[in-house]
Design a protein around this motif. Structure first.
Motif, PDB file in Angstrom:
ATOM      1  N   ASP A   9       8.708  41.571   6.104  1.00  8.63           N
ATOM      2  CA  ASP A   9       9.686  40.486   6.111  1.00  8.63           C
ATOM      3  C   ASP A   9      10.475  40.579   7.418  1.00  8.63           C
ATOM      4  O   ASP A   9      10.446  41.597   8.116  1.00  8.63           O
ATOM      5  N   GLU A  10      11.124  39.507   7.771  1.00  8.78           N
ATOM      6  CA  GLU A  10      11.791  39.425   9.075  1.00  8.78           C
ATOM      7  C   GLU A  10      12.857  40.502   9.268  1.00  8.78           C
ATOM      8  O   GLU A  10      12.996  41.052  10.360  1.00  8.78           O
ATOM      9  N   LYS A  11      13.590  40.808   8.214  1.00  7.09           N
ATOM     10  CA  LYS A  11      14.653  41.811   8.292  1.00  7.09           C
ATOM     11  C   LYS A  11      14.083  43.189   8.639  1.00  7.09           C
ATOM     12  O   LYS A  11      14.610  43.883   9.504  1.00  7.09           O
ATOM     13  N   ASP A  12      12.990  43.590   7.962  1.00  8.01           N
ATOM     14  CA  ASP A  12      12.379  44.886   8.232  1.00  8.01           C
ATOM     15  C   ASP A  12      11.754  44.928   9.622  1.00  8.01           C
ATOM     16  O   ASP A  12      11.874  45.930  10.333  1.00  8.01           O
ATOM     17  N   HIS A  13      11.110  43.849  10.018  1.00 12.03           N
ATOM     18  CA  HIS A  13      10.504  43.802  11.353  1.00 12.03           C
ATOM     19  C   HIS A  13      11.565  43.936  12.437  1.00 12.03           C
ATOM     20  O   HIS A  13      11.411  44.702  13.397  1.00 12.03           O
ATOM     21  N   LEU A  14      12.660  43.206  12.286  1.00 13.25           N
ATOM     22  CA  LEU A  14      13.741  43.277  13.266  1.00 13.25           C
ATOM     23  C   LEU A  14      14.340  44.679  13.318  1.00 13.25           C
ATOM     24  O   LEU A  14      14.574  45.224  14.398  1.00 13.25           O
ATOM     25  N   ALA A  15      14.564  45.288  12.156  1.00 14.76           N
ATOM     26  CA  ALA A  15      15.136  46.641  12.116  1.00 14.76           C
ATOM     27  C   ALA A  15      14.216  47.643  12.801  1.00 14.76           C
ATOM     28  O   ALA A  15      14.672  48.488  13.588  1.00 14.76           O
TER      29      ALA A  15
END
Length: 66
Positions: A9-15
């Motif tokens: 998901d975008e949140k995990d990828h960004l982190a």
């Protein structure tokens, strides 16, 4: 070396991306370390083929029930 494609998901990828930038490391290095940590802490490296069938959910078993 086998290759694997995963969806994040975008949140995990960004982190993960921000962490790799902060540590001046490649994203795949950060992910590789995370996988190794998980496998070490859960006993994944100690598993053998004969152990796998005892705890697999039905969805992970083959169509013939093995």
């Amino acid at each position: 070396m086998p290759r694997l494609t995963i969806a994040l998901d975008e949140k995990d990828h960004l982190a993960l991306k921000l962490l790799s930038l902060r540590e001046n490391r490649r994203l795949n290095e950060v992910i590789d370390d995370a996988i190794k940590f998980y496998l070490s802490s859960t006993g994944g490296y100690g598993l053998r083929i004969s152990d796998a069938g005892t705890d697999l959910p039905d969805s992970a078993k083959t169509s013939d029930g093995e």
